[in-house]
Design an enzyme around this catalytic site. Structure first.
Site, short mmCIF file in Angstrom:
data_model
loop_
_atom_site.label_atom_id
_atom_site.label_comp_id
_atom_site.label_asym_id
_atom_site.label_seq_id
_atom_site.Cartn_x
_atom_site.Cartn_y
_atom_site.Cartn_z
N TYR A 1 -1.19 6.48 5.16
CA TYR A 1 -0.55 5.21 4.81
C TYR A 1 -1.62 4.23 4.38
O TYR A 1 -2.47 3.83 5.18
CB TYR A 1 0.21 4.69 6.04
CG TYR A 1 1.08 3.47 5.81
CD1 TYR A 1 1.29 2.93 4.55
CD2 TYR A 1 1.71 2.85 6.89
CE1 TYR A 1 2.09 1.82 4.36
CE2 TYR A 1 2.52 1.74 6.72
CZ TYR A 1 2.71 1.23 5.45
OH TYR A 1 3.52 0.12 5.28
N LYS B 1 1.64 7.39 1.59
CA LYS B 1 2.47 6.23 1.28
C LYS B 1 1.53 5.16 0.74
O LYS B 1 0.67 4.65 1.46
CB LYS B 1 3.19 5.72 2.52
CG LYS B 1 4.00 4.45 2.28
CD LYS B 1 4.64 3.94 3.56
CE LYS B 1 5.39 2.65 3.33
NZ LYS B 1 5.97 2.10 4.58
#
Length: 277
Positions: free
Chosen positions: A28, A57
């Site tokens: 992330y 992400k």
């Protein structure tokens, strides 16, 4: 405890975590919250050296960085947009989808935005991305998840509570968000029950910003445009290739403006239905 990691520290950290478990891991990257940006070269190094790190992400907002990360991993990294306003751009670079805030209040539409693109309907995907841009912007006018918590509460899901140091959404911002969610709804609700007017777009493809509609009679359409203009409603004439009418309910038109338009349409329908009888 908090501290900013170096790129070498990120490699060591993700490698250690990846080697400690046997489940897939998605990295992330959200420098706006962490203060550290996972550079594309770091992303590639981690991905190539740790078997069960499979995706990222990406919420840096930097599309060049998305492209570089995919290039350096030979397109094998599963890239997910972390920003709802960049779903289509990330998909166009080879992304696989989105890890989304918008999907909390518009799950089907967010799903369809991705699947339309992956199935070759780029135009349909683009239309959905544009359809929800105003709502997306309102969902991030304060720190996430403050706005989406309020939006979900308005839809009847959960309570509008957040843990401190977060605070509930400022009421002015909340009303702008609610208005953005409702503006198209009130007009479509009227069109769905009207005996004179009807929308020209299927429900699943409806826009939150542009609402096209017709009466089914070109002369009556022209009369409506004329009378609505005299009543102070500008630019309701539809596109020259489509005809009919189109209400553009962008930020400049408040919720009260949509209510007034619906009220005028009701009066127009009643008057001209009576005359026809």
């Amino acid at each position: 405890y908090y501290n900013k990691a170096t790129q070498a520290g990120l490699v060591e950290y993700y490698t250690s975590i990846g080697n400690s478990v046997n489940i897939p891991i998605i990295m992330y990257n959200i420098p706006g919250r962490t203060g550290v940006n996972i550079q594309p070269e770091t992303t590639a190094k981690i991905f190539k050296s740790v078997e069960n790190i499979v995706g990222m992400k990406e919420a840096s907002g930097n599309l060049s960085q998305v492209a570089d990360a995919l290039y350096l991993t030979d397109g094998e990294l599963d890239m997910y947009s972390g920003n709802d306003d960049q779903i289509l751009p990330v998909l166009s670079l080879g992304g696989k989808g989105v890890i989304s805030v918008l999907s909390n209040i518009a799950p089907q539409e967010t799903h369809d935005m991705v699947m339309k693109f992956l199935n070759g309907d780029v135009k349909g995907s683009q239309e959905l991305q544009m359809k929800y841009m105003d709502v997306i912007h309102k969902l991030f006018c304060e720190v996430n998840p403050i706005p989406v918590k309020r939006a979900m509460a308005e839809l009847g899901f959960g309570a509008n509570t957040v843990r401190r140091p977060l605070t509930e959404m400022e009421e002015g911002h909340a009303q702008e968000l609610i208005e953005s969610m409702k503006k198209a709804g009130i007009l479509y609700d009227f069109l769905d029950q009207s005996k004179m007017f009807h929308g020209t777009v299927e429900k699943k493809d409806r826009s939150l910003m542009n609402v096209p509609f017709v009466t089914g009679d070109e002369e009556l359409d022209a009369l409506f445009v004329k009378e609505s203009k005299a009543a102070g409603f500008e630019n309701l004439k539809g596109h020259r290739t489509v005809g009919g009418m189109r209400a553009s309910i962008y930020n400049a038109m408040p919720y009260e403006g949509v209510e007034k338009l619906v009220s005028f349409m009701k009066d127009f329908e009643e008057k001209h239905t009576r005359q026809a009888d």
